[in-house]
Each structure stands twice: as structure tokens, then as C-alpha cells.
Design an enzyme around this catalytic site. Structure first.
Site, short mmCIF file in Angstrom:
data_model
loop_
_atom_site.label_atom_id
_atom_site.label_comp_id
_atom_site.label_asym_id
_atom_site.label_seq_id
_atom_site.Cartn_x
_atom_site.Cartn_y
_atom_site.Cartn_z
NE ARG A 27 -13.45 -14.24 -2.45
CZ ARG A 27 -13.18 -15.52 -2.35
NH1 ARG A 27 -13.54 -16.36 -3.31
NH2 ARG A 27 -12.54 -16.00 -1.30
CD GLU B 270 -10.71 -10.28 -4.70
OE1 GLU B 270 -10.63 -11.21 -3.89
OE2 GLU B 270 -10.00 -9.27 -4.67
CG ASN C 273 -10.11 -7.49 -0.61
OD1 ASN C 273 -9.85 -8.45 0.10
ND2 ASN C 273 -10.17 -7.58 -1.93
CG HIS D 192 -4.73 -10.31 8.25
ND1 HIS D 192 -4.34 -9.61 7.13
CD2 HIS D 192 -6.02 -10.69 8.02
CE1 HIS D 192 -5.34 -9.57 6.26
NE2 HIS D 192 -6.37 -10.23 6.78
CG HIS E 75 -8.33 -6.71 3.72
ND1 HIS E 75 -9.50 -6.50 4.43
CD2 HIS E 75 -7.92 -7.97 4.04
CE1 HIS E 75 -9.78 -7.60 5.12
NE2 HIS E 75 -8.85 -8.49 4.91
CG HIS F 3 -2.83 -6.16 2.29
ND1 HIS F 3 -3.67 -6.39 1.23
CD2 HIS F 3 -3.08 -7.14 3.18
CE1 HIS F 3 -4.41 -7.47 1.49
NE2 HIS F 3 -4.06 -7.94 2.66
CD GLU G 154 -10.56 -10.33 8.25
OE1 GLU G 154 -11.44 -9.88 7.51
OE2 GLU G 154 -9.35 -10.40 7.92
NE ARG H 106 -2.01 -32.45 -14.13
CZ ARG H 106 -1.43 -33.59 -14.48
NH1 ARG H 106 -2.00 -34.74 -14.18
NH2 ARG H 106 -0.30 -33.58 -15.13
CE LYS I 290 -9.58 -14.10 -2.66
NZ LYS I 290 -9.30 -12.70 -2.27
CE LYS J 82 -14.45 -15.38 2.22
NZ LYS J 82 -13.09 -15.37 2.67
N1 LIG Z 1 -7.82 -17.63 2.45
C1 LIG Z 1 -8.41 -16.53 2.81
O1 LIG Z 1 -9.45 -16.14 2.26
C2 LIG Z 1 -7.84 -15.74 3.95
C3 LIG Z 1 -8.59 -14.69 4.51
C4 LIG Z 1 -8.06 -14.02 5.62
C5 LIG Z 1 -6.82 -14.37 6.11
N2 LIG Z 1 -6.13 -15.39 5.52
C6 LIG Z 1 -4.82 -15.80 6.05
O2 LIG Z 1 -5.04 -16.33 7.36
C7 LIG Z 1 -3.83 -16.19 8.11
C8 LIG Z 1 -4.16 -15.67 9.48
O3 LIG Z 1 -5.04 -16.57 10.12
P1 LIG Z 1 -5.04 -16.74 11.69
O4 LIG Z 1 -5.18 -15.42 12.34
O5 LIG Z 1 -6.01 -17.81 12.01
O6 LIG Z 1 -3.54 -17.17 11.96
P2 LIG Z 1 -2.88 -18.51 12.52
O7 LIG Z 1 -3.31 -19.70 11.77
O8 LIG Z 1 -1.43 -18.22 12.60
O9 LIG Z 1 -3.49 -18.60 13.99
C9 LIG Z 1 -3.16 -17.60 14.94
C10 LIG Z 1 -2.55 -18.24 16.18
O10 LIG Z 1 -3.58 -18.85 16.91
C11 LIG Z 1 -3.24 -20.20 17.21
N3 LIG Z 1 -4.50 -20.93 17.26
C12 LIG Z 1 -5.37 -21.19 16.26
N4 LIG Z 1 -6.47 -21.78 16.73
C13 LIG Z 1 -6.29 -21.90 18.08
C14 LIG Z 1 -7.09 -22.41 19.15
N5 LIG Z 1 -8.33 -22.88 18.94
N6 LIG Z 1 -6.57 -22.39 20.40
C15 LIG Z 1 -5.34 -21.88 20.64
N7 LIG Z 1 -4.55 -21.35 19.69
C16 LIG Z 1 -5.03 -21.37 18.43
C17 LIG Z 1 -2.30 -20.63 16.12
O11 LIG Z 1 -1.45 -21.68 16.56
C18 LIG Z 1 -1.52 -19.33 15.90
O12 LIG Z 1 -0.50 -19.23 16.82
C19 LIG Z 1 -2.93 -15.28 7.30
O13 LIG Z 1 -1.93 -16.04 6.71
C20 LIG Z 1 -3.86 -14.70 6.24
O14 LIG Z 1 -3.18 -14.40 5.04
C21 LIG Z 1 -6.62 -16.07 4.47
#
Ligand SMILES: NC(=O)c1ccc[n+]([C@@H]2O[C@H](COP(=O)([O-])OP(=O)(O)OC[C@H]3O[C@@H](n4cnc5c(N)ncnc54)[C@H](O)[C@@H]3O)[C@@H](O)[C@H]2O)c1
Length: 369
Positions: A241, A237, A245, A266, A248, A252, A185, A121, A143, A227
Site C-alpha cells: 500500500r 499498509e 505514497n 495536497h 508523497h 509532505h 493523484e 465503537r 483511512k 487503489k
Molecule cells: N483518507 C485518505 O486515504 C486520503 C488520501 C488523500 C488525501 N486525503 C485527505 O484529503 C484532503 C484533501 O481532499 P480534497 O482535495 O478533496 O480537499 P477538500 O475536501 O478541502 O476539497 C477541496 C475544496 O473543494 C471544494 N469542493 C469539493 N467538492 C466540490 C464540488 N463538487 N464543487 C465545488 N467545490 C467542491 C471543497 O469545499 C473545498 O473547498 C486532505 O485532508 C488529505 O489529507 C485523504
């Protein structure tokens, strides 16, 4: 080095930002640890580049560690890997007072944060974001979640981390494409609420592209400040918040149309989506016609995808894209909520947008392909 405080009362925490933050990870973790051990979850790519250094630093501080690495990529944010992580944590006898460390991009942060939210939990977790996107966005704000076969991010929880360590130096190993996707972003923050920051980004485009550490520390720091401020006002949100987006709703629909594949990352979708949101705002007479042009010029200057035409492969019709926008989980009572702008740095939320104008913006974008 910069510290941003996320003011959420009993759930408040700090985000430490700067080149070399990880060298002090042991010292910064120690106050959180009743017993000197942590469990770390990462992905294979990040682990290869950065896990060894983290482990060495922890050892220097006398902190024992165990680690699990998962395959990189969006597909890892799934039920099967969630079960894998949770069972692995249970087998390590992780208790409520222990700390789970998420070392990776947004995929690892979202998945591990959600596992921490549901394990016993709720156990505490620390985010060590390693992608630019994770540093400026996903690691802050609580999130967490996974994708379901029915859609992206449909299963999750709000669960704030206890600490975020954003080391600018780890961004050196990111591919150019992932780096620029994360930059989408960063631009979003300037567009949604800080015109001065957007000016600064324009003037410092070269330094950012070179991944100059001082420039990146400022860019990540200002993004996280914005942020943190919005999340502190509206953690779950209910209102403001939603400004985060910006771009977005379009993004999406485009991600869905391209099957969440390599065709469109993304952050790339966010940048294109911001361009469409500004184009829409300009056509509705809300902002100056120069604003969308200025945004596109900056994205081009950074070598980013700018238009629908920059997405490889076929795209569905404007009508079909509009229908996909209607499936966004931010739709309220059937009305699509748009984030529009009265100018650079002046975004607001509205559901009052004529369908025809949105279709016209999409049609024009598709025609240029
Ligand atoms: N929780 C939230 O508020 C929020 C906000 C925006 C996006 N997201 C989520 O985040 C995800 C996308 O995040 P992302 O773009 O970081 O994707 P990711 O975690 O897949 O990373 C992108 C790529 O970069 C590589 N990588 C990461 N750090 C590295 C480094 N220092 N050196 C070399 N390679 C590295 C990873 O292995 C991967 O292949 C999505 O699932 C999205 O839904 C969440």
C-alpha cells in the site's frame, strides 16, 4: 457507469462511478438501511451546490434525512469539529445500524469517516466524494482521521465505508485549481503501476481538461480499480500500500514548509513530488532520463504546477526540506522510505537512497527558482 469492488472479505464494498450516479443514490442506499433515514455531513460549498439534489433523490425513495454542514477547508479536520460532528450524531440518536453519509471532498470524508469509526465503537458510513481527489483516492481504502497541532493526519483509524458513490457530474462545479490538484493523484496511478494508463492520460489530456464525462469516468474508474486492488492486498499498509505514497514523501515536506496553506494544495504537492521521485530515480540510474522529462511535459500540458519553482513564496534549504522528509509518519526506524521507479508504471519501495543524491535533486530544483 462502472462498479469497482473492494474485496475486503466482511468489509468489502462497491464503488459506483459515472455521471449521474447520485440520481440513483436512494435505490443504492436502501439495501443498507434497516430504517429509512440517513444523516448527512457536508461542507458549506459542496452543500450549496449538491446537497439539495441529494435530499430530493432521498425523498423520492422515502428516505428521511437530516444534515449538518461545516466550514470548507483543511482546518475543519480538527479535534473541535470532530467533537461537533460526534455530538451532533449522538443528538440525532444515530445507532450502530444507521448510516452516516459524508458528502464532500477529502476533508469531509476523512473527518466524517473518523467520527463514524469512533461513534458507538463504529457505525457504518457511505462516502459521496465530490472532489476529484476524493473520488480517486481518499474515499476508497478506509483511512480516516483528523490533523493534530503536532501534524497532519496524525489521529485516525482504518474504517472502511459501506458504499462509495462517485458521481462524475458533481466535478463540474470544482474550481480549476482543485480539479487539477485532484488530477495529480490520477497521474500518480499511471506512474506507480500502469504505463498504458499513463499513455492514455497523455493522449486524452484535452478531454480531461475539458472535464469530458466519458474521459473522466475512465480516468476515475481506472484509478479506483488500482487503489482497490492495492488496498485489498494490503489494507493496513504493511507493504504494497505504501506504493500509493509515490511523490508523497517530497509532498509532505513541501506542505509542511508552506504551512499547509493555499500556497500548495495536497494534489499539487503530489504532482511536484512525483516529478522529484522520478528525477531521483533517474539520477540513481533506475529509470531512463526521458521518464522525468515525459512526466513534466504531461503536467505542463495539463497546466499544472511542475517544479519547486512553481510554488510561490520562499522555500527552506534542501537540508531543511530533507529534515522535514524525515518527519513523515511513514519513516520506519529512522530511515526515510522512498517510492522510486524503474520506469513509468514500475514503482517500488526502498529505504536505500543516499542522502546526497536526494539533496542534489532538491538543490537543483531550488536553484531553478
Ligand atoms: N483518507 C485518505 O486515504 C486520503 C488520501 C488523500 C488525501 N486525503 C485527505 O484529503 C484532503 C484533501 O481532499 P480534497 O482535495 O478533496 O480537499 P477538500 O475536501 O478541502 O476539497 C477541496 C475544496 O473543494 C471544494 N469542493 C469539493 N467538492 C466540490 C464540488 N463538487 N464543487 C465545488 N467545490 C467542491 C471543497 O469545499 C473545498 O473547498 C486532505 O485532508 C488529505 O489529507 C485523504
Amino acid at each position: 457507469m462502472k462498479t469497482v469492488h473492494v474485496a475486503l472479505g466482511a468489509r468489502a464494498y462497491d464503488v459506483q462511478i459515472g455521471a449521474g450516479v447520485l440520481e440513483n443514490a436512494g435505490e443504492m442506499l436502501l439495501p443498507l438501511l434497516p430504517r429509512k433515514r440517513v444523516v448527512i455531513v457536508s461542507d458549506d460549498t459542496v452543500a450549496k451546490a449538491h446537497l439539495g439534489a441529494l435530499q430530493a433523490v432521498l425523498e423520492t425513495s422515502g428516505i428521511a434525512w437530516e444534515s449538518l454542514t461545516l466550514p470548507p477547508g483543511e482546518a475543519t479536520k480538527c479535534w473541535r469539529e470532530l467533537e461537533h460532528v460526534v455530538e451532533w450524531l449522538l443528538a440525532r440518536k444515530v445507532e450502530r445500524r444507521d448510516v452516516v453519509v459524508a458528502l464532500g471532498g477529502g476533508v469531509i470524508g476523512d473527518l466524517v469517516g473518523f467520527a463514524a469509526a469512533i461513534l458507538r465503537r463504529g457505525v457504518r458510513f457511505v462516502q459521496i466524494p465530490t472532489s476529484l481527489l476524493a473520488q480517486v483516492d481518499s474515499s476508497v481504502g478506509g483511512k480516516t482521521g483528523i490533523n493534530s497541532p503536532s501534524g497532519k493526519n496524525l489521529v485516525g483509524a482504518f474504517h472502511q465505508p459501506s458504499l462509495v458513490l462517485a458521481d462524475i457530474a458533481v466535478l463540474d462545479t470544482l474550481t480549476d485549481r482543485d480539479f487539477l490538484a485532484g488530477y495529480g493523484e490520477v497521474v500518480k496511478y499511471g506512474l506507480l503501476g500502469d504505463a498504458t494508463f499513463f499513455d492514455w492520460l497523455e493522449s486524452n489530456a484535452d478531454a480531461i481538461r475539458r472535464r469530458d464525462r466519458a474521459a473522466l469516468t475512465h480516468a476515475v474508474g481506472r484509478s479506483v480499480e488500482m487503489k482497490a486492488e492495492i488496498v485489498a492486498r494490503d489494507e493496513t499498509e504493511q507493504g504494497d500500500r505504501a506504493l500509493l505514497n509515490l511523490g508523497h514523501t517530497f509532498c509532505h515536506a513541501l506542505e509542511s514548509a508552506t504551512g499547509y496553506s493555499d500556497r500548495l494544495l495536497h494534489g499539487e504537492g503530489v504532482a511536484i513530488g512525483c516529478g522529484l521521485a522520478f528525477e531521483l530515480s533517474s539520477r540513481l540510474g533506475l529509470c531512463a532520463q526521458e521518464d522525468p522529462s515525459r512526466l513534466r511535459a504531461h503536467l505542463k500540458q495539463m497546466g499544472m504546477k511542475v517544479d519547486l519553482a512553481d510554488i510561490p513564496g520562499d522555500l527552506p534549504s534542501a537540508e531543511a526540506l530533507y529534515a522535514l522528509m524525515g518527519q513523515d509518519k511513514k519513516v520506519l526506524d529512522g530511515a526515510i522510505r522512498f517510492i522510486l521507479a524503474r520506469g513509468i508504471g514500475q514503482a517500488f519501495v526502498t529505504a536505500d537512497v543516499p542522502r546526497e543524491t536526494v539533496l542534489a535533486v532538491l538543490e537543483d530544483g531550488l536553484r531553478r527558482r
